[in-house]
Write an enzyme that holds these catalytic residues in place. Sequence first.
Site, PDB file in Angstrom:
ATOM      1  N   LYS A 100      53.219  42.424  24.143  1.00  0.00           N
ATOM      2  CA  LYS A 100      53.758  42.182  22.802  1.00  0.00           C
ATOM      3  C   LYS A 100      54.407  43.455  22.284  1.00  0.00           C
ATOM      4  O   LYS A 100      54.182  44.556  22.819  1.00  0.00           O
ATOM      5  CB  LYS A 100      52.656  41.726  21.835  1.00  0.00           C
ATOM      6  CG  LYS A 100      51.461  42.686  21.695  1.00  0.00           C
ATOM      7  CD  LYS A 100      51.708  43.892  20.819  1.00  0.00           C
ATOM      8  CE  LYS A 100      50.514  44.835  20.754  1.00  0.00           C
ATOM      9  NZ  LYS A 100      50.846  46.148  20.140  1.00  0.00           N
TER      10      LYS A 100
ATOM     11  N   ASP B 154      43.245  43.884  18.928  1.00  0.00           N
ATOM     12  CA  ASP B 154      44.439  43.061  19.075  1.00  0.00           C
ATOM     13  C   ASP B 154      44.265  41.949  20.107  1.00  0.00           C
ATOM     14  O   ASP B 154      45.164  41.135  20.318  1.00  0.00           O
ATOM     15  CB  ASP B 154      45.669  43.905  19.418  1.00  0.00           C
ATOM     16  CG  ASP B 154      45.538  44.630  20.762  1.00  0.00           C
ATOM     17  OD1 ASP B 154      44.431  44.662  21.322  1.00  0.00           O
ATOM     18  OD2 ASP B 154      46.558  45.174  21.231  1.00  0.00           O
TER      19      ASP B 154
END
Length: 272
Positions: A8, A134
């Site tokens: 990401k 995350d």
Amino acid sequence: MIAFPNCKINLGLNILAKKEDGFHDLETFFFPVNIHDVLELLPSSEKKVQLDSSGILTGAPEKNICVKAYNLIKKDYPDLPIVKMHLHKSIPMGAGLGGGSADGVATLQLLNKKFSLHLTEKQLSSYALQLGSDCPFFLINKPCLASGRGETLEPVRFSLSGYKIVIVNPGVHISTAEAFKRITPFIPKKRIKEIITQPIETWKKELTNDFEESVFEKFPVIHQLKNELYETGAIYAAMSGSGSTVYGIFKADSAINYTAKAGYFYKVIEAA
């Protein structure tokens, strides 16, 4: 059984406050990117979990997040069979791309599916959060506003269709813990949730990453990468996470004349 965990980038990252437990409240926007590792999981007759790897060097197997993910579930499910894993590492590490987090979550998902553990999304999210702040994002793996430690997620309809993303990493490893120590938290006047709804052309002046100032000071090469991407036509460029990866967003029909230096990780991705 094989998985292809992707990475990401962060579109903006603001550190809002430091809590008494030592963690930070933050806001960011996670955007999934099609650069993948490959993780294979097989049953094993050995006495303990095994991990071997190829591609980018990953360090000691026992410290790898995939092994940590296995041990986390094994603790609650003692009868979980021993497995052998092979990780082909393509996503740079310590790079702000979340590649390790994605690998850990892929391990949880493969174990759940391979051995029919019937873990709920809530249970998987709990395990993921124990691996990293995350990590829960990679269970959703769609554009999300993130807050809290990064674990409070709000999926958002968002697309960069019509754009290319240039990803560059100079091979500098940055410790997230060290990067946090150099941050002075504050709440910006305009929040990321509002800024990302604006035209990308406005992001350059408003969409910021609070880690950039201190990281650029310590590693000027990373600041140089950002400037080079703007010089070669990026509409928006920024560091991802706590670094050291820098990305630039270009119009899909634009010629990209950027040339990465030898030894740098470099990819051009068609954004979705």
